[in-house]
Design a protein around this motif. Sequence first.
Motif, short mmCIF file in Angstrom:
data_model
loop_
_atom_site.label_atom_id
_atom_site.label_comp_id
_atom_site.label_asym_id
_atom_site.label_seq_id
_atom_site.Cartn_x
_atom_site.Cartn_y
_atom_site.Cartn_z
N PHE A 187 -7.53 -15.98 3.13
CA PHE A 187 -6.19 -15.48 3.17
C PHE A 187 -5.65 -15.23 4.68
N ASN A 188 -4.59 -14.94 4.93
CA ASN A 188 -4.01 -15.08 6.20
C ASN A 188 -4.76 -13.95 7.00
N HIS A 189 -5.08 -14.36 8.33
CA HIS A 189 -5.77 -13.32 9.11
C HIS A 189 -5.08 -13.57 10.39
N GLU A 190 -4.98 -12.54 11.27
CA GLU A 190 -4.38 -12.45 12.45
C GLU A 190 -4.88 -11.66 13.57
N ARG A 227 2.42 -11.68 1.66
CA ARG A 227 1.08 -12.41 2.35
C ARG A 227 0.11 -11.32 2.21
N ASP A 228 -1.22 -11.65 2.11
CA ASP A 228 -2.39 -10.61 2.34
C ASP A 228 -2.97 -10.72 3.58
N TRP A 229 -2.59 -9.89 4.51
CA TRP A 229 -2.87 -10.10 6.09
C TRP A 229 -4.06 -9.37 6.39
N GLY A 230 -4.92 -10.07 6.82
CA GLY A 230 -6.48 -9.30 7.29
C GLY A 230 -6.58 -9.53 9.05
N PHE A 231 -7.58 -8.98 9.23
CA PHE A 231 -7.88 -9.02 10.88
C PHE A 231 -9.00 -10.08 11.15
N ILE A 253 -11.85 -14.81 0.64
CA ILE A 253 -11.87 -13.63 1.57
C ILE A 253 -10.48 -13.07 1.91
N GLY A 254 -10.15 -11.91 1.63
CA GLY A 254 -8.77 -11.35 1.88
C GLY A 254 -8.98 -9.70 1.61
N THR A 255 -7.93 -9.15 1.93
CA THR A 255 -8.20 -7.58 1.74
C THR A 255 -7.65 -7.06 0.26
N GLY A 256 -6.87 -7.87 -0.46
CA GLY A 256 -6.68 -7.40 -1.98
C GLY A 256 -5.31 -6.53 -1.87
N ARG A 257 -4.45 -6.50 -0.73
CA ARG A 257 -3.34 -6.00 -0.76
C ARG A 257 -2.31 -6.92 0.10
N MET A 258 -1.17 -6.82 -0.46
CA MET A 258 -0.07 -7.96 0.14
C MET A 258 1.38 -6.96 0.49
N LYS A 259 1.67 -7.56 1.53
CA LYS A 259 3.07 -6.95 2.41
C LYS A 259 3.95 -8.08 2.53
N SER A 260 5.40 -7.72 2.69
CA SER A 260 6.35 -8.90 2.71
C SER A 260 6.62 -8.81 4.07
N VAL A 261 7.24 -9.95 4.56
CA VAL A 261 7.44 -10.27 5.95
C VAL A 261 8.59 -9.04 6.48
N ARG A 262 9.40 -8.53 5.57
CA ARG A 262 10.26 -7.41 5.58
C ARG A 262 9.29 -6.13 6.19
N GLU A 263 8.38 -5.90 5.37
CA GLU A 263 7.36 -4.84 5.67
C GLU A 263 6.73 -4.93 7.14
N LEU A 264 6.24 -6.09 7.31
CA LEU A 264 5.75 -6.61 8.45
C LEU A 264 6.54 -6.10 9.72
N ALA A 265 7.86 -6.66 9.64
CA ALA A 265 8.90 -6.48 10.65
C ALA A 265 9.17 -4.78 10.88
N LEU A 317 -3.79 -3.42 12.06
CA LEU A 317 -3.62 -4.72 12.78
C LEU A 317 -2.40 -4.96 13.17
N VAL A 318 -1.46 -4.53 12.85
CA VAL A 318 0.10 -4.43 13.38
C VAL A 318 0.08 -3.58 14.69
N ALA A 319 -0.44 -2.56 14.66
CA ALA A 319 -0.29 -1.84 15.94
C ALA A 319 -1.18 -2.43 17.12
N MET A 320 -2.46 -3.10 16.61
CA MET A 320 -3.10 -3.66 17.69
C MET A 320 -2.57 -4.77 18.25
N MET A 321 -1.73 -5.58 17.51
CA MET A 321 -0.91 -6.71 17.82
C MET A 321 0.08 -6.30 18.80
#
Length: 342
Positions: A187-190, A227-231, A253-265, A317-321
Motif C-alpha cells: 500500500f502507499n508508502h511515503e 489511502r493507507d499511508w505508511g513509511f 503490506i500496509g498499516t490497516g488505517r486509512m486517511k483522506s487527502v483532506r486529513e493529510l492536508a 510520517l507527516v511531521a517527518m516529511m
Amino acid sequence: MARRALITGISGQDGSYLAEYLLGQGYEVWGLARGQANPRVSRMRKQFADVRIVRGDLLDQGSLISAVERVQPDEVYNLGAISFVPMSWEQSELTGEVTGMGVLRMLEAIRVCSGVSRNGGTARGEQIRFYQASSSEMFGQVSETPQNERTSFHPRSPYGVAKAYGHFLTQNYRESYGMFAVSGILFNHESPRRGAEFVTRKVSLGVARIKLGLADELRLGNLEARRDWGFAGDYVQAMHLMLQADKPEDYVIGTGRMKSVRELAEAAFAAAGLDWERYVVTDQTLHRPAEVDLLCADPKKARAQLGWEPKVSFDELVAMMVEADLRLLSNGDDPEHDSSWP
Ligand code: NAP
Ligand code: GDD
C-alpha cells in the motif's frame, strides 16, 4: 561471502531505502541503472558510495540477462516501474512495457541465467530469489475492505492493469518453473525521499513553501480519496523478509488505517502551525479519469508469518516529511517539480 542483491529502480524512493537497509545487513548491493547519464543515479551514488551500478533497462531483455550474468545475485528486487498513476493514462503503452512486460523480462533473465528450462529442467546451483513490487492499485475499485491477499483485483488505471499482469506472471513463474518468486502487495508508502508528484510530498512541499513565504496556495484534486499511508523505510524491511521466508508466498503490506487527502492536508498544515483551509484550493482538472476511492490493508498475514509491523504512524510520517521539506527549502534547495503533472 556477502550475499548479493540486485535492485531495479535503485534511483527511486524505495530503491534508496532498500539499498541502505541491505548494506546495513552486510549485503553487496548492485543497482540497475538506465540511460547514458542518469542524474538520479548520480545523486543516489553520492548518497550511498557502496552501491555498485550495472547498466540495464527493463525495456531491453539482453541488458537484463547481461546484468544477472554479471552480478550473479542471490536476490533480485524488481522495483523499477513507471509508478505515477496519472502518467499511465498519458503513456499507457510505455507503462505496459516497463511496469508490466519489464517483469516478464526480469523473470526470463533469471530463468535463463539460473538454467531453468521451459520443460521443467532443474536449476543450476542456488536459486535466485525474486521480489516483485506489486501494488494495492491492483485492488482499484475495491470489492471488500480491508484488502488482503485473497481480495479480487479491479484495477482502475493502466498502471494498475500493468501491475496486475506482473503480479500474475510472478505467480505463474513460481508455479511453472518452481522459482522462488514472490510479490509484495504494498500500500502507499511515503518519506522525505518521495517524488514531488505524489500527493504526500506535493503537500509537504506545498506547506513548506507557504510557511517560508514562497507560495500562497496549494492546488489539489480529489480531497475525498482515502489511502493507507505508511513509511517507506518500514516497508523495505518487509521486502527483505519475504525473500528470507521458507516458502515463496505473496503478502499484503500496509498499516490497516486509512486517511483522506483532506486529513493529510489538515495534518501537514497543522504540523507547520497553519490552517489548511486558508491555503488549499481544489482544482477539478487534477481529478483522474477513474479514481481509486479507498485503499486499506489487512496486513495480518505479514504480521503472523514474517513478524513484520509498521513502526512509524501517520502523524509521525507527516511531521517527518514537513520538517524535512522545511529544512530543504530553508537551505535554498527545491526539488525539481514538473508542474504540468497534477
Ligand atoms: P519511484 O520512486 O517512481 O521509482 C521508480 C524507479 O523505476 C526509478 O528508479 C526509475 O529509474 C525506475 N525505472 C523507470 N523506468 C525504468 C526502466 N525502463 N528500466 C529500469 N528502471 C526504470 O517508485 P517507488 O515509490 O520507489 O516504488 C518502487 C516500486 O514499488 C515501483 O515499482 C512502484 O510501482 C511500486 N509501488 C510503490 C508504492 C509506493 O507507495 N511507493 C506502492 C506499491 C508499489 P530512473 O531514475 O531511470 O527513472
Ligand atoms: N498526485 C496527486 N496530486 N494526487 C492527488 C492530488 C494531487 O494534486 N489531489 C488529490 N490526489 C489524490 C489522487 O487522486 C489519489 O486518489 C491520491 O491522492 C493518492 O495519489 P498519489 O499520491 O499520486 O498516489 P497513488 O495512490 O495514485 O499511487 C501511489 O500508490 C500506489 C499504491 O497504492 C503510487 O506510489 C503507485 O506507484 C503505488 O502503486
